[in-house]
Design a protein around this motif. Structure first.
Motif, PDB file in Angstrom:
ATOM      1  N   ALA B  68       0.831  -1.205   0.000  1.00  0.00           N
ATOM      2  CA  ALA B  68       0.000   0.000   0.000  1.00  0.00           C
ATOM      3  C   ALA B  68       0.866   1.255   0.000  1.00  0.00           C
ATOM      4  O   ALA B  68       1.999   1.246   0.477  1.00  0.00           O
ATOM      5  N   ALA B  69       0.311   2.325  -0.563  1.00  0.00           N
ATOM      6  CA  ALA B  69       1.052   3.579  -0.664  1.00  0.00           C
ATOM      7  C   ALA B  69       1.192   4.215   0.715  1.00  0.00           C
ATOM      8  O   ALA B  69       0.241   4.212   1.491  1.00  0.00           O
ATOM      9  N   PRO B  70       2.372   4.771   1.014  1.00  0.00           N
ATOM     10  CA  PRO B  70       2.515   5.523   2.267  1.00  0.00           C
ATOM     11  C   PRO B  70       1.605   6.749   2.234  1.00  0.00           C
ATOM     12  O   PRO B  70       1.172   7.178   1.166  1.00  0.00           O
ATOM     13  N   TRP B 149       4.150   6.471  -5.946  1.00  0.00           N
ATOM     14  CA  TRP B 149       3.805   5.064  -5.728  1.00  0.00           C
ATOM     15  C   TRP B 149       3.176   4.471  -6.995  1.00  0.00           C
ATOM     16  O   TRP B 149       3.522   3.386  -7.437  1.00  0.00           O
TER      17      TRP B 149
END
Lengths: 432, 482
Positions: B68-70, B149
């Motif tokens: 998952a994207a930060p 991302w």
């Protein structure tokens, strides 16, 4: 039907800008030949051109007509006229209906009659009605028998043969079904014509659908023995429409209705807009709109909007088709769509739905805590690690809005794949 | 064979040629008696349809899920700013060139006010950036954490090696080149150190390729590796090294070239002084090593080309020393030697030598020379010459296209004067792609005025309208960002 309030007029505006423009026009200056009767309001508005625009509004089953080129619907002229009427500034009742307005109203009645197959204008004559019904069912019975024969021919010669058939071959079969008043079946046959070329699993797809059609030909002659809901589903499958007037007369379910998601499909001939709604008690219904190519659709509802409206449901098993029975007024945006389930749960629900109504191929599902996988056509994975392939998904868009985090997804489960329609991200519902 | 497979086989070939199976006992379905094979097959197909649909299971997940994207640290652009970007991306109200500029402007403004692109607009933005380098260059930092991302994810999908192909080596080679290029931009010394460390393990093709990376931020620290490469086995590597050393007038090779050039130059003539140049002799081993072309196996050697190579390698002050005065005077002594002047010009451009570029510009209106000068000086030079009319505008206008934007008011004024002339339509047409962004906001008013007069030149009107439109949209963008 009484006069509308100004608020009621405002709720009909397609956007705020139109309403602002309409308020500017809602003064007697540019208007001439205004008038109203029980159903209609009409008038001419002098615009920038030489000929004034002819505006007519049906205030009972709201419909608008204006000769201006605006693509807003209803346009500012229609809204302005309604505002004048709401304020009582048009010529009163009893004025002679303007020719263009009565002509338009007549055409609409004619069209509506053609669409429902039941001319409202003529008083119902039970004997004639029974005769027409007998004629129609005789035609349909013969069509179903003919279709069954076609199916047996199909499997005798083998499915491998039909893959070489041109579209016209399928179209001829579909045309016979249309002639036999079975347009629903005709649509399925036409869809199959492209599926056998487009799908890699075309053989299984055709075999299973042939089975489903066969079951339908067996169910049709036994329809007297089906329950009301089962019969309604069967009627929907063959395309025997329930007159809208009949539906309108049934119980209207009050809102607020939450828009779970919407989808527009376009098979090249007819476009369909499906809007899935959820009522306050959790009832899920779907509103279908159709438009021929190039025609304008009913205004799409935003996913996540909470609509202040009432709906009436068509007969059949849940989730049922529905229609709006009062003006649709979006009053708020929801922060979520409710509590979703797991992928396994959704598939189990589909199983149950198939058992209840084998003709239906599309099931609304709300999944909780699913993440988007980006390989191939894309897929969803829930917290238990189980996956479900996606169909018709804009993967880049889904990845961009979810960032690969677990979200709630609403969509249509079809053929073991999910068509995502809306996603809940950061407390807001967005279209998928 | 399973029941379903048998059913499929029978259906495909047709019941006329293939027996129809019986329903499996597990389903507890009894086929009715006395029905035809076709009816039996269709009945079982109906059964299979319902069974298949009712028995669907979740599929086991294949392959890894992207991590998952930060979280984004910058807030998204909201309100008008978001609406304007969406408008530009989905229903641009302007032509495609203006749209590209405006999207790039949007990204720059967002970066300045520390806002990022709303997540939902990223895919459309990336699609535009694929074909528009001006947008691509401005993506950072406005696309934010989510954008980076997404880019990484998309890149991973593109470079994902196809299963069963041995494309791994190619990927690592290109990857290493990309990494080295990036390092060279940020830390030039570290890049050349890394290259020196890995030098002996590289193939000839990679050596030539990686040496090319040094072109960016070239300086004296790179000389040892380049000098060493003059002895390389591969000619491509030697050529690459020689052409890089041409840019280093302080190098040992430059000193050697100077020693070769000096004896060839002499000042002659008492009344009309001129600089005479002799042709160089056949190259010795050291000259061949420095990249001077060897004599051909048969026929006359190309002595002029030899001379060109020496001029390009030697420091330019060899010329001023020989002439005894500054570059302008030196060039005057070379009047009538166009080929020599051309070689000197190429050398000056290679080294971005300002003094020589100024002197040469007096002789040749060359865009490459102009770009050696600081932006302000470029503008001054162009404005002056546009007004003087000493050089045909046809020769100057293309130079305008290479200038950094926006221009200063003086140059903008000079260009608009030119555009406004009766025959200025062609100037407008040539400058159409750059004019909107090149003219400063104040010049838009002048454009409005020009649009107000009657003008039959449709293309000029379009260009002017573009300028006005660009600036009013640009104005809304600036106002949309707090």
């Amino acid at each position: 039907m009484g006069r509308w309030s100004e608020d009621r007029v405002a709720s009909a505006a397609p956007d705020a800008a139109s309403l602002v423009a309409a308020r500017k026009l809602a003064r007697p200056g540019p208007w001439s030949g205004t008038g109203s009767n029980g159903d209609l309001v009409w008038g001419k508005c002098q615009g920038s051109g030489k000929t004034p625009y002819q505006v007519s509004v049906d205030t009972v089953a709201p419909a608008y007509r204006c000769s201006c080129p605006s693509r807003k619907f209803p346009c500012k002229h229609a809204l302005a006229l309604l505002l004048l009427w709401a304020r009582g500034e048009t010529a009163g009742e009893g004025a002679e209906t303007a020719a263009f307005a009565s002509e338009w109203a007549a055409k609409r009645t004619e069209r509506a009659a053609a669409r429902t197959g039941r001319p409202d204008a003529r008083p119902a004559d039970p004997a004639a009605q029974a005769k027409r019904l007998a004629e129609r069912t005789a035609l349909m019975d013969a069509g179903v028998e003919d279709f069954a024969r076609w199916l047996t021919d199909l499997v005798r010669t083998g499915l491998a043969q039909v893959r070489n058939q041109p579209y016209s071959w399928w179209d001829a079969v579909a045309a016979r079904l249309v002639d036999a008043q079975l347009p629903g079946l005709a649509e399925q046959v036409r869809a199959m014509a492209s599926d056998v070329h487009a799908r890699t699993d075309w053989a299984d797809h055709l075999l299973l659908h042939a089975g489903r059609w066969w079951a339908l030909t067996k169910a049709w002659p036994r329809r007297e023995r089906l329950t009301q809901d089962e019969l309604a589903d069967l009627r929907a499958a063959v395309g025997w429409p329930t007159p809208a007037a009949d539906v309108r007369n049934t119980e209207a379910l009050p809102g607020p209705w939450l828009v779970l998601g919407a989808h527009r499909s376009d098979d090249g001939r007819l476009q369909q807009q499906r809007t899935w709604l959820q009522g306050p008690d959790g009832t899920v219904v779907v509103v279908l709109d159709f438009a021929a190519r190039g025609e304008a659709f009913a205004l799409p509802q935003l996913a996540g909007a909470v609509l202040d409206t009432t709906v009436a449901r068509y007969p059949g098993s849940a989730p049922r088709r529905a229609m709006f029975t009062s003006p649709v007024a979006p009053k708020a945006m929801a922060h979520g769509l409710g509590t979703g389930g797991s992928i396994a749960g959704a598939l189990a629900a589909e199983s149950a739905a198939v058992a209840a109504s084998p003709w239906r191929g599309r099931h609304p599902v709300l999944l909780a805590g699913v993440r988007i996988g980006s390989t191939g056509q894309g897929w969803l994975q829930d917290s238990s690690g189980q996956g479900l392939p996606l169909v018709d998904a804009r993967l880049d868009h889904l990845l961009a809005v979810t960032g690969g985090h677990a979200v709630e997804v609403f969509g249509e489960l079809e053929d073991g794949r999910l068509r995502p329609l809306s996603v809940v991200v950061d407390g807001a519902v967005v279209a998928a | 064979m399973t029941w379903l497979a048998e059913l499929r086989a029978a259906a495909l070939v047709g019941t006329g040629r293939h027996p129809v199976p019986q329903p499996p006992p597990e389903l507890h379905v009894q086929s009715p008696d006395g029905i035809s094979p076709e009816e039996s097959l269709l009945g079982q197909a109906a059964l299979a349809d319902v069974a298949t649909r009712a028995a669907r299971r979740a599929v086991p997940v294949q392959g890894g899920q992207p991590s998952a994207a930060p979280l984004d640290d910058a807030p998204p652009a909201a309100g008008d700013a978001a609406r304007l970007l969406e408008l530009l991306l989905t229903q641009p109200p302007v032509g495609s060139e203006l749209r590209t500029r405006l999207v790039a402007d949007w990204l720059r403004l967002a970066a300045e006010s520390e806002r990022r692109v709303p997540h939902r607009l990223l895919p459309a933005l990336f699609t535009l950036a694929e074909t528009q380098p001006a947008v691509r260059d401005q993506l950072e930092p406005a696309i934010g954490t989510r954008g980076r991302w997404l880019q990484k994810l998309q890149r991973a999908q593109v470079t994902e090696p196809l299963p069963g192909t041995a494309g791994d080596r190619e990927v690592t080679g290109a990857d290493a080149l990309e990494k080295l290029t990036l390092l060279r931009r940020t830390d030039p010394a570290a890049a050349v150190e890394r290259l020196e460390a890995e030098w002996d393990s590289l193939g000839a093709r990679d050596r030539a390729l990686f040496l090319g990376v040094l072109e960016t931020n070239l300086d004296a620290r790179d000389e040892p590796l380049l000098e060493k490469s003059l002895d390389d086995k591969a000619r491509t590597v030697r050529d690459a090294a020689a052409s890089l050393l041409d840019r280093l007038p302080g190098s040992a090779r430059a000193a050697r070239m100077a020693a070769r050039l000096r004896p060839l130059l002499s000042v002659r003539g008492a009344l009309r002084r001129r600089l005479e140049i002799e042709l160089p002799p056949a190259p010795d081993a050291a000259a061949l090593r420095d990249g001077i072309p060897p004599p051909p196996p048969a026929g006359e050697p190309d002595r002029l080309r030899r001379l060109d190579t020496i001029i390009r390698g030697a420091p330019l002050d060899v010329w001023t020393t020989a002439a005894g005065r500054d570059p302008a005077y030196t060039l005057a002594l070379l009047d009538g030697e166009p080929r020599i002047i051309q070689a000197i010009l190429a050398t000056a451009v290679l080294r971005a030598d300002r003094e020589w570029a100024r002197a040469l510009l007096a002789l040749r209106a060359d865009a490459r020379l102009l770009s050696c000068l600081p932006a302000e000086e470029q503008e001054r030079w162009l404005a002056q010459h546009l007004r003087e009319g000493s050089i045909q505008p046809v020769a100057l206008v293309p130079l305008l296209r290479g200038l950094p934007t926006p221009w200063g008011p003086d140059l903008a004024g000079a260009v608009l004067e030119l555009v406004a002339r009766k025959e200025g339509g062609y100037v407008a047409a040539i400058l159409a792609p750059v004019l909107p962004a090149a003219l400063p906001a104040e010049a838009a008013d002048e454009c409005r005025r020009l649009l107000g007069r009657s003008d039959d030149d449709a293309s000029r009107r379009r260009v002017l309208r573009d300028v006005v439109q660009y600036h009013s949209f640009r104005q809304s963008l600036t106002e949309a960002f707090p």
